[in-house]
Design a protein around this motif. Structure first.
Motif, PDB file in Angstrom:
ATOM      1  N   ARG A  23       2.613 -38.806 -21.448  1.00  0.00           N
ATOM      2  CA  ARG A  23       2.659 -39.715 -21.048  1.00  0.00           C
ATOM      3  C   ARG A  23       2.363 -40.885 -20.860  1.00  0.00           C
ATOM      4  NH1 ARG A  23       8.156 -39.069 -20.347  1.00  0.00           N
ATOM      5  NH2 ARG A  23       9.250 -36.799 -19.535  1.00  0.00           N
ATOM      6  N   LYS A  78       0.855 -21.632 -21.882  1.00  0.00           N
ATOM      7  CA  LYS A  78       0.818 -22.655 -20.879  1.00  0.00           C
ATOM      8  C   LYS A  78      -0.889 -23.194 -20.344  1.00  0.00           C
ATOM      9  CE  LYS A  78       2.716 -24.821 -17.607  1.00  0.00           C
ATOM     10  NZ  LYS A  78       3.509 -23.999 -16.637  1.00  0.00           N
ATOM     11  N   LEU A  79      -1.701 -22.103 -20.547  1.00  0.00           N
ATOM     12  CA  LEU A  79      -2.415 -22.562 -19.738  1.00  0.00           C
ATOM     13  C   LEU A  79      -3.559 -23.003 -21.091  1.00  0.00           C
ATOM     14  CD1 LEU A  79      -4.636 -21.595 -18.681  1.00  0.00           C
ATOM     15  CD2 LEU A  79      -5.515 -19.667 -19.734  1.00  0.00           C
ATOM     16  N   ARG A  82      -2.611 -26.361 -21.162  1.00  0.00           N
ATOM     17  CA  ARG A  82      -3.561 -27.577 -19.707  1.00  0.00           C
ATOM     18  C   ARG A  82      -4.770 -27.740 -19.947  1.00  0.00           C
ATOM     19  NH1 ARG A  82       0.198 -27.401 -14.772  1.00  0.00           N
ATOM     20  NH2 ARG A  82      -2.056 -28.131 -13.636  1.00  0.00           N
ATOM     21  N   ARG A  83      -4.847 -26.708 -20.751  1.00  0.00           N
ATOM     22  CA  ARG A  83      -6.527 -26.819 -20.832  1.00  0.00           C
ATOM     23  C   ARG A  83      -6.789 -27.757 -21.611  1.00  0.00           C
ATOM     24  NH1 ARG A  83      -9.520 -21.560 -21.181  1.00  0.00           N
ATOM     25  NH2 ARG A  83     -10.088 -21.060 -18.549  1.00  0.00           N
ATOM     26  N   ALA A  85      -4.677 -31.241 -22.200  1.00  0.00           N
ATOM     27  CA  ALA A  85      -4.175 -32.112 -21.483  1.00  0.00           C
ATOM     28  C   ALA A  85      -6.211 -32.091 -20.155  1.00  0.00           C
ATOM     29  CB  ALA A  85      -3.119 -31.553 -21.033  1.00  0.00           C
ATOM     30  N   ARG A  86      -6.459 -31.168 -19.900  1.00  0.00           N
ATOM     31  CA  ARG A  86      -7.700 -31.864 -19.713  1.00  0.00           C
ATOM     32  C   ARG A  86      -8.985 -31.576 -20.324  1.00  0.00           C
ATOM     33  NH1 ARG A  86      -9.520 -32.698 -14.605  1.00  0.00           N
ATOM     34  NH2 ARG A  86     -11.504 -31.850 -14.402  1.00  0.00           N
ATOM     35  N   VAL A  95      -3.592 -38.635 -18.643  1.00  0.00           N
ATOM     36  CA  VAL A  95      -2.682 -37.679 -18.942  1.00  0.00           C
ATOM     37  C   VAL A  95      -1.901 -36.941 -17.953  1.00  0.00           C
ATOM     38  CG1 VAL A  95      -3.616 -37.254 -21.200  1.00  0.00           C
ATOM     39  CG2 VAL A  95      -4.009 -35.843 -18.788  1.00  0.00           C
ATOM     40  N   LYS A  96      -0.893 -37.327 -18.463  1.00  0.00           N
ATOM     41  CA  LYS A  96       0.072 -36.023 -17.322  1.00  0.00           C
ATOM     42  C   LYS A  96       0.590 -34.971 -17.547  1.00  0.00           C
ATOM     43  CE  LYS A  96       1.336 -39.849 -14.494  1.00  0.00           C
ATOM     44  NZ  LYS A  96       0.756 -41.044 -15.540  1.00  0.00           N
ATOM     45  N   PHE A  97       0.700 -33.766 -17.603  1.00  0.00           N
ATOM     46  CA  PHE A  97       1.872 -32.245 -17.382  1.00  0.00           C
ATOM     47  C   PHE A  97       2.395 -32.463 -17.427  1.00  0.00           C
ATOM     48  CE2 PHE A  97       0.097 -29.257 -19.724  1.00  0.00           C
ATOM     49  CZ  PHE A  97       0.653 -27.664 -19.619  1.00  0.00           C
ATOM     50  N   THR A  98       3.227 -33.188 -18.634  1.00  0.00           N
ATOM     51  CA  THR A  98       5.230 -33.262 -18.358  1.00  0.00           C
ATOM     52  C   THR A  98       5.247 -32.350 -19.169  1.00  0.00           C
ATOM     53  OG1 THR A  98       5.441 -35.416 -19.119  1.00  0.00           O
ATOM     54  CG2 THR A  98       4.522 -35.321 -17.068  1.00  0.00           C
ATOM     55  N   ASP A  99       6.904 -31.947 -19.575  1.00  0.00           N
ATOM     56  CA  ASP A  99       7.369 -31.963 -20.818  1.00  0.00           C
ATOM     57  C   ASP A  99       7.544 -30.441 -20.980  1.00  0.00           C
ATOM     58  OD1 ASP A  99       8.479 -35.127 -21.166  1.00  0.00           O
ATOM     59  OD2 ASP A  99       9.240 -33.735 -19.448  1.00  0.00           O
ATOM     60  N   TYR A 100       6.853 -29.361 -20.383  1.00  0.00           N
ATOM     61  CA  TYR A 100       5.743 -28.428 -21.303  1.00  0.00           C
ATOM     62  C   TYR A 100       7.462 -27.252 -21.016  1.00  0.00           C
ATOM     63  CZ  TYR A 100       3.389 -24.183 -22.073  1.00  0.00           C
ATOM     64  OH  TYR A 100       3.918 -22.854 -22.697  1.00  0.00           O
ATOM     65  N   VAL A 168      10.905 -17.607 -18.089  1.00  0.00           N
ATOM     66  CA  VAL A 168       9.087 -17.495 -18.866  1.00  0.00           C
ATOM     67  C   VAL A 168       9.344 -16.628 -19.715  1.00  0.00           C
ATOM     68  CG1 VAL A 168       6.660 -16.947 -18.467  1.00  0.00           C
ATOM     69  CG2 VAL A 168       8.072 -18.839 -17.048  1.00  0.00           C
TER      70      VAL A 168
ATOM     71  N   VAL B 398       6.359 -24.571 -13.825  1.00  0.00           N
ATOM     72  CA  VAL B 398       7.299 -25.043 -14.668  1.00  0.00           C
ATOM     73  C   VAL B 398       7.402 -26.167 -13.758  1.00  0.00           C
ATOM     74  CG1 VAL B 398       8.210 -25.649 -16.999  1.00  0.00           C
ATOM     75  CG2 VAL B 398       7.116 -23.460 -15.756  1.00  0.00           C
ATOM     76  N   GLU B 399       7.238 -27.254 -14.946  1.00  0.00           N
ATOM     77  CA  GLU B 399       7.588 -29.174 -13.758  1.00  0.00           C
ATOM     78  C   GLU B 399       9.202 -28.488 -13.708  1.00  0.00           C
ATOM     79  OE1 GLU B 399       7.004 -28.273 -17.103  1.00  0.00           O
ATOM     80  OE2 GLU B 399       8.535 -28.923 -18.256  1.00  0.00           O
ATOM     81  N   GLU B 406       8.357 -34.786 -12.434  1.00  0.00           N
ATOM     82  CA  GLU B 406       7.690 -34.064 -13.595  1.00  0.00           C
ATOM     83  C   GLU B 406       6.146 -33.880 -13.664  1.00  0.00           C
ATOM     84  OE1 GLU B 406      11.325 -35.905 -16.563  1.00  0.00           O
ATOM     85  OE2 GLU B 406       8.606 -36.871 -16.847  1.00  0.00           O
ATOM     86  N   GLU B 407       5.227 -34.611 -12.892  1.00  0.00           N
ATOM     87  CA  GLU B 407       4.192 -34.647 -13.579  1.00  0.00           C
ATOM     88  C   GLU B 407       2.999 -33.611 -13.339  1.00  0.00           C
ATOM     89  OE1 GLU B 407       3.734 -39.256 -12.239  1.00  0.00           O
ATOM     90  OE2 GLU B 407       2.823 -37.855 -12.041  1.00  0.00           O
ATOM     91  N   ASP B 408       3.363 -32.742 -12.330  1.00  0.00           N
ATOM     92  CA  ASP B 408       2.611 -31.533 -12.516  1.00  0.00           C
ATOM     93  C   ASP B 408       0.835 -31.829 -13.032  1.00  0.00           C
ATOM     94  OD1 ASP B 408       2.550 -28.315 -14.489  1.00  0.00           O
ATOM     95  OD2 ASP B 408       2.128 -28.802 -12.417  1.00  0.00           O
ATOM     96  N   LEU B 410      -2.236 -32.370 -12.741  1.00  0.00           N
ATOM     97  CA  LEU B 410      -3.765 -31.913 -13.378  1.00  0.00           C
ATOM     98  C   LEU B 410      -4.396 -31.493 -12.439  1.00  0.00           C
ATOM     99  CD1 LEU B 410      -3.834 -33.061 -17.112  1.00  0.00           C
ATOM    100  CD2 LEU B 410      -2.981 -30.683 -16.294  1.00  0.00           C
ATOM    101  N   GLY B 413      -5.588 -28.402 -12.949  1.00  0.00           N
ATOM    102  CA  GLY B 413      -6.255 -28.803 -14.620  1.00  0.00           C
ATOM    103  C   GLY B 413      -7.327 -28.431 -13.930  1.00  0.00           C
ATOM    104  N   VAL B 416      -7.633 -24.637 -14.375  1.00  0.00           N
ATOM    105  CA  VAL B 416      -8.091 -24.408 -15.884  1.00  0.00           C
ATOM    106  C   VAL B 416      -8.650 -25.933 -16.902  1.00  0.00           C
ATOM    107  CG1 VAL B 416      -5.506 -24.142 -15.608  1.00  0.00           C
ATOM    108  CG2 VAL B 416      -6.043 -25.990 -16.679  1.00  0.00           C
ATOM    109  N   SER B 417     -10.299 -25.925 -16.330  1.00  0.00           N
ATOM    110  CA  SER B 417     -10.962 -26.666 -17.133  1.00  0.00           C
ATOM    111  C   SER B 417     -11.499 -26.079 -18.032  1.00  0.00           C
ATOM    112  CB  SER B 417     -12.413 -27.731 -15.934  1.00  0.00           C
ATOM    113  OG  SER B 417     -13.190 -26.387 -16.128  1.00  0.00           O
ATOM    114  N   GLU B 418     -12.223 -26.487 -19.192  1.00  0.00           N
ATOM    115  CA  GLU B 418     -12.067 -25.222 -20.550  1.00  0.00           C
ATOM    116  C   GLU B 418     -13.469 -24.474 -20.074  1.00  0.00           C
ATOM    117  OE1 GLU B 418     -11.981 -27.945 -20.537  1.00  0.00           O
ATOM    118  OE2 GLU B 418     -14.080 -29.219 -20.755  1.00  0.00           O
TER     119      GLU B 418
END
Lengths: 194, 472
Positions: A23, A78-79, A82-83, A85-86, A95-100, A168, B398-399, B406-408, B410, B413, B416-418
């Motif tokens: 987004r 999924k993981l 998200r990573r 996106a991070r 960033v937003k995590f949308t529409d996955y 899922v 899930v969103e 929707e934004e879920d 982060l 996050g 879930v950081s790497e």
């Protein structure tokens, strides 16, 4: 339906493809310059970013759409997404995590016997198609699952399809269901045991 | 020409020179004094030296080709055995030295590495050429040594002492030439050389340090045949003391004067290069200086014909061809690479463990700024909480369909950081180059690079081609 218990065949998910949107506009050059583990493809207009931990490769477009491939399970996909996106967030993008969404799951299964494709196609005429000159596998589609099954004469079968949105695990289980449906069909046409 | 000298100092110096020169006008236009420019240059050079990234970064002494040895054909065989004839005690670049020599059959030329520490043994039959193009033909195995202090002295165990010494190039030119001229003919006669210009005379001296005085007298100590000798020669360079010598260069051929007019200065002419040699005694230099002054007169007065024939006999063994003046200077410069280590040329496969950066030539397919990115990420991780996400708690589901949800966020996050080994690239090995081709198959990478500079292990290296492989 339960997965193929009787046969004790292993269905292995080899690839899960997922997409999501951030987004926000992403500056590919910035990502290419400052990101790590990135491959910039300006001719196509995308950046590939590879992650090690869930071993995935993501195609990032400047529109903010990201396609994440290479995961071995849906959770991992999924993981990984998200990573990813991070990562982009740390590069400075909002960033937003949308529409996955998981768009494709590929699973492979091997029969212990070879399969006669011609006979198989004959038996399953309407839904199965086999063009040896085009592709060495016979394929048929299962509409209700939106899945495609490819059967090779060696006994390898690949199932590729989308999971029903909102569930899922449905992907893998769907594959399992698929197997059970397919298996009897295939068994009829088997050539011989390996 | 085989050169084992490191290209890095030269490159850097040339870069510095270019920049300074091109900035000179700009500085002047801006009204800034030249002194400032000079200060800048000094600062720059000192920083480079301090960084120790480059060995032997000594501006004044850098000279492209130190010694070029031209070996006659029969030498090819000898050279096959690396250590047999050409012995560089420093042991540096020996292999490169000889390997290249083997490649050329008729004329093997290679340069002595700048970092070679003297003494250097040079077999007979070799023609030495200094960086400035002076040729010294060595008929006797010579040993080139370096005098302590500022003078490069070549010790020589050769008995024959030819002494000849030249005044400073620009001084006493005529006299010198005169002297040499007189000396030359007899020498030439003996060796059927065309009238040769003056040249530094090689003085084969006794193995033990022979006083310059003795040399000064032009004594021929012994008539040992050169061939018999152990490979020694000397190119004794007499550094001209009184007259100025290129002060900075420890190895000056001031004494050598080759006045072109009457003499045939062509490199191919067989000169009798004559270098006066001094034993490795710094103190002697002073003595010699004065001595030479005296000697010169002597020469002038006597034209030492008497001694010459004797000398020339011996000289014949040690025959240097000298083609230019300031050979000494060149030699000094060339030879003063003692402290320069050899940096082996790093063409070829270059370990891809070093980090890579690509120059502006092309950002494609590269690990751009990986170090920086990782460092940046590490810093940012330290900063902690997510930036872009909302402050909602974890919502790993899930969103939802609702747009506002929707934004879920982060900020989950954070979990879930790497942590993907961001510190992989803590090393500062950096390569800055251009690429010919970068290729990847799955996770196997191949790099074909060109024209690069790299800092590896704190040292700088330069390459024109590099090939690398890596697995990601």
């Amino acid at each position: 339906m339960e997965p193929n218990n009787d046969v004790a065949l292993d269905i292995i998910i080899t690839n899960v493809v997922a997409v999501f949107r951030t987004r926000c506009h992403l500056n590919l050059r910035t990502i290419a310059r400052e990101g790590s583990n990135v491959i910039y493809k300006p001719e196509v207009g995308k950046v590939l970013m590879k992650l090690r931990k869930p071993r995935i490769t993501a195609s990032i477009w400047s529109s903010g759409k990201i396609i994440c491939t290479g995961a071995t399970s849906e959770e991992e996909a999924k993981l990984g997404a998200r990573r990813l996106a991070r990562c982009l967030q740390k590069l400075g993008f909002k960033v937003k995590f949308t529409d996955y969404k998981v768009v494709n799951v590929l699973a492979v299964c091997t029969m212990p016997f070879q399969i006669q494709l011609i006979e198989f196609t004959k038996n399953n005429r309407p839904i199965a198609s086999y063009e040896p000159e085009l592709h060495p596998a016979a394929s048929y589609r299962i509409k209700n699952l939106k899945a495609t099954v490819q059967i090779f004469s060696t006994g390898s079968i690949t199932v590729t399809g989308t999971s029903v949105p909102g569930e899922v695990q449905v992907g893998s289980s769907e594959q399992g269901v698929e197997r059970t449906k397919t298996f009897p069909l295939v068994k009829q046409c088997r050539l011989k045991y390996r | 020409m085989l050169s084992n000298s490191s290209p890095v100092p030269k490159l850097y110096i040339s870069v510095i020179d270019d920049v300074i020169e091109s900035m000179r006008e700009v500085f002047l236009d801006e009204g800034v004094e030249e002194r400032v420019l000079e200060e800048l240059r000094q600062l720059w050079e000192s920083k480079v030296m301090q960084s120790k990234a480059v060995e032997g970064f000594m501006k004044d002494t850098l000279n492209p080709s130190n010694f070029v040895l031209q070996l006659p054909t029969n030498y090819a065989q000898t050279l096959r055995k690396p250590t047999a004839s050409i012995v560089i005690p420093a042991g540096q670049n020996l292999h490169n030295f000889t390997a290249k020599a083997n490649s050329s059959s008729t004329l093997a030329t290679f340069s002595l590495p700048p970092g070679v520490s003297y003494p250097v043994q040079i077999p007979a039959g070799v023609t030495l050429q200094t960086s400035s193009g002076h040729l010294y033909k060595v008929n006797v195995p010579v040993m080139v040594t370096q005098a302590p202090g500022s003078h490069r002295v070549l010790s020589q165990p050769i008995q024959h002492v030819l002494e000849q010494r030249e005044p400073v190039a620009h001084q006493e030119t005529t006299t010198n030439s005169t002297v040499l001229q007189t000396i030359a003919p007899p020498v030439n006669d003996l060796y059927n050389h065309p009238p040769a210009p003056t040249g530094p005379v090689i003085q084969p001296t006794e193995p033990q340090p022979v006083a310059c005085q003795q040399l000064g007298q032009g004594q021929c100590t012994s008539t040992e045949l050169p061939a018999v000798q152990p490979p020694v020669v000397q190119k004794l360079l007499h550094s001209q003391l009184p007259p100025e010598s290129p002060s900075d260069s420890p190895f000056t051929l001031e004494g050598i004067d080759f006045s072109p007019q009457p003499l045939d200065m062509s490199p191919t002419s067989s000169f009798v290069g004559q270098l006066t040699g001094l034993q490795e005694k710094a103190g002697q230099m002073q003595v010699l200086g004065s001595e030479f002054g005296g000697r010169e007169e002597e020469d002038m007065n006597n034209a030492e014909m008497g001694t010459l024939p004797k000398v020339t006999e011996n000289t014949g063994a040690v025959n240097l061809e000298h083609s230019e003046d300031s050979v000494k200077a060149a030699l000094m410069k060339a030879v003063s690479y003692n402290d320069l280590l050899d940096i082996v040329q790093l063409d070829g496969v270059c370990d891809s463990s070093s980090e890579e950066e690509q120059a502006a030539g092309g950002p494609e397919d590269d690990f751009l700024g990986m170090i920086n990115a990782e460092a940046l990420r590490a810093l940012q991780e330290g900063d902690g909480s997510s930036d872009g996400g909302s402050s909602n708690s974890n919502n790993s589901d899930v969103e939802d369909v609702m747009p506002e949800e929707e934004e879920d966020p982060l900020n989950s996050g954070d979990d879930v950081s790497e942590q993907d080994i961001p510190d992989l690239f803590e090393t500062d090995n950096v390569v800055v180059c251009q690429y010919d081709k970068i290729h990847r198959s799955k996770n196997r990478w191949k790099f074909y690079l060109k024209d690069g500079v790299m800092c590896f292990g704190g040292k700088d290296y330069v390459f024109s081609k590099a090939v690398g492989e890596a697995e990601w």
